[in-house]
Design a protein around this motif. Structure first.
Motif, PDB file in Angstrom:
ATOM      1  N   GLY A  91      38.331 -60.801 -13.516  1.00  0.00           N
ATOM      2  CA  GLY A  91      37.729 -62.084 -13.848  1.00  0.00           C
ATOM      3  C   GLY A  91      36.216 -61.984 -13.881  1.00  0.00           C
ATOM      4  O   GLY A  91      35.627 -61.051 -13.311  1.00  0.00           O
ATOM      5  N   PRO A  92      35.561 -62.928 -14.547  1.00  0.00           N
ATOM      6  CA  PRO A  92      34.097 -62.849 -14.682  1.00  0.00           C
ATOM      7  C   PRO A  92      33.363 -62.842 -13.354  1.00  0.00           C
ATOM      8  O   PRO A  92      32.287 -62.241 -13.248  1.00  0.00           O
ATOM      9  CB  PRO A  92      33.756 -64.082 -15.523  1.00  0.00           C
ATOM     10  N   ASP A  93      33.922 -63.452 -12.314  1.00  0.00           N
ATOM     11  CA  ASP A  93      33.249 -63.471 -11.015  1.00  0.00           C
ATOM     12  C   ASP A  93      33.204 -62.094 -10.365  1.00  0.00           C
ATOM     13  O   ASP A  93      32.368 -61.842  -9.488  1.00  0.00           O
ATOM     14  CB  ASP A  93      33.958 -64.449 -10.065  1.00  0.00           C
ATOM     15  N   ALA A  94      34.106 -61.189 -10.790  1.00  0.00           N
ATOM     16  CA  ALA A  94      34.163 -59.858 -10.194  1.00  0.00           C
ATOM     17  C   ALA A  94      33.353 -58.830 -10.970  1.00  0.00           C
ATOM     18  O   ALA A  94      33.218 -57.681 -10.524  1.00  0.00           O
ATOM     19  CB  ALA A  94      35.614 -59.394 -10.093  1.00  0.00           C
ATOM     20  N   ARG A 125      35.043 -62.249 -19.855  1.00  0.00           N
ATOM     21  CA  ARG A 125      34.687 -60.956 -19.257  1.00  0.00           C
ATOM     22  C   ARG A 125      33.563 -60.285 -20.045  1.00  0.00           C
ATOM     23  O   ARG A 125      32.611 -59.754 -19.465  1.00  0.00           O
ATOM     24  CB  ARG A 125      35.922 -60.056 -19.217  1.00  0.00           C
ATOM     25  N   ALA A 128      30.297 -62.016 -19.394  1.00  0.00           N
ATOM     26  CA  ALA A 128      29.726 -61.652 -18.101  1.00  0.00           C
ATOM     27  C   ALA A 128      29.123 -60.245 -18.149  1.00  0.00           C
ATOM     28  O   ALA A 128      28.080 -59.985 -17.539  1.00  0.00           O
ATOM     29  CB  ALA A 128      30.795 -61.734 -17.018  1.00  0.00           C
ATOM     30  N   HIS A 132      25.201 -59.192 -17.607  1.00  0.00           N
ATOM     31  CA  HIS A 132      24.833 -58.209 -16.587  1.00  0.00           C
ATOM     32  C   HIS A 132      23.885 -57.155 -17.148  1.00  0.00           C
ATOM     33  O   HIS A 132      22.905 -56.785 -16.488  1.00  0.00           O
ATOM     34  CB  HIS A 132      26.091 -57.542 -16.033  1.00  0.00           C
TER      35      HIS A 132
END
Length: 331
Positions: A91-94, A125, A128, A132
């Motif tokens: 997931g995008p939070d990871a 994903r 994100a 990054h």
């Protein structure tokens, strides 16, 4: 495949160690990676075809292991190879946590088309990952042949705004890749072929069909460094050297392939030791400043013992060596 002088089979079997290494994050449907390691006169080498591969396909991996451990010394044109970060279908939070394990990497390969997920998950994903690495970084996606042509066209149109470096194996077959390239010609998303090279009876068919802009080559599945170099020379396309979730020993083989190429314009998929929670060496080939060294790996026997599989599993792997060996002897 270039001619290969096989050492005595008993010598290989007697020195074989089979390990099971845990992954930090589930990747391509597995949580552990099994591999067989053996030391030849040139150093440690690896035989690690995925467990579902039959003898004919596994034989190429065995040829690569023999070449790296017993074959001629390989000539390296460079001492370090730039690598990409590999982002599983998290997931995008990871995303930030996973990518932190790839320090200095300027390129991210994002797994997409994961079974049980939707296009919206892929978009989140990739978004994100792009955030990054920033606008100067590179983002590539890998579908492992998981889309139909229609699905791939829809996905690439949704993902193109994130500035993709390329899409790796968006569809399963060479005709599908060619059709997708025709449909998405104006998107500016090159198509890369992986499975259509390493799992094909004719690894050059994808290049002859004009079905890819980039070839992804892997030393083990293609039968070794010399075989992979011959394929890339004949294909005449830009190349990315990648791995198959190898231990650091297998990654060393890939690094030697990358270092032997006359030209290499893309970061290589050889940083995947960062996805392993354990390895077979105290000095793993993990990315440092966005690159890995081109070197042989010193295997730690204590780690081989610590991560050794059960006796019945070891016998299963030795049986794979025997059946693959018979294929090589018959060629």
């Amino acid at each position: 495949m270039p001619p290969l002088d096989l050492p005595p089979l008993d010598e290989v079997l007697a020195g074989a160690h089979v390990v099971q290494l845990p992954l930090r994050t589930r990747f391509r449907g597995i949580d552990v990676r099994e591999a067989l390691l053996v030391e030849g006169p040139r150093g440690w080498t690896e035989f690690s075809p995925f467990v579902e591969y039959g003898p004919d396909e596994a034989a190429a991996w065995l040829a690569a292991a023999v070449e790296f451990g017993w074959g001629p010394e390989l000539v390296a044109r460079t001492s370090r190879v730039a690598v990409n970060a590999t982002l599983p279908a998290v997931g995008p939070d990871a995303v930030a946590g996973v990518l932190a394990r790839f320090p200095g990497c300027r390129t991210v390969k994002v797994k997409v088309a994961e079974r049980g997920q939707e296009l919206a998950d892929d978009v989140a994903r990739v978004a994100a990952a792009r955030e990054h690495v920033g606008p100067e970084g590179r983002v590539r996606v890998d579908a492992n042949g998981g889309w139909t042509v229609d699905q791939a066209e829809e996905a690439l149109r949704a993902l193109a705004p994130f500035g993709l470096e390329y899409a790796e194996q968006p569809c399963a077959t060479v005709p599908e890749l060619a059709e997708l390239r025709r449909r998405t010609a104006g998107l500016g998303v090159p198509v890369a072929a992986d499975e259509s090279v390493r799992k094909a009876a004719d690894p050059l068919a994808v290049a002859r069909a004009g079905a890819a802009d980039v070839l992804v080559v892997k030393a083990q599945p293609l039968g070794g460094v010399r075989a992979a170099l011959a394929i890339t020379a004949a294909a005449g396309l830009p190349v990315v050297v990648s791995s198959a979730l190898d231990t650091s020993v297998g990654l060393s083989m890939g690094a030697h392939l990358a270092a032997a190429l006359p030209e290499l314009h893309h970061d290589c998929g050889l940083g995947t030791a960062a996805l392993l929670a354990a390895d077979v060496t105290r000095d793993p080939l993990v990315p440092v400043d966005g690159a890995i060294d081109v070197r042989r790996v010193d295997v730690d026997v204590d780690l081989l013992r610590q991560h050794a599989v059960a006796d019945d599993r070891r016998e299963w792997w030795l049986g794979r060596v025997r059946t693959s060996w018979a294929v090589l002897e018959a060629r």
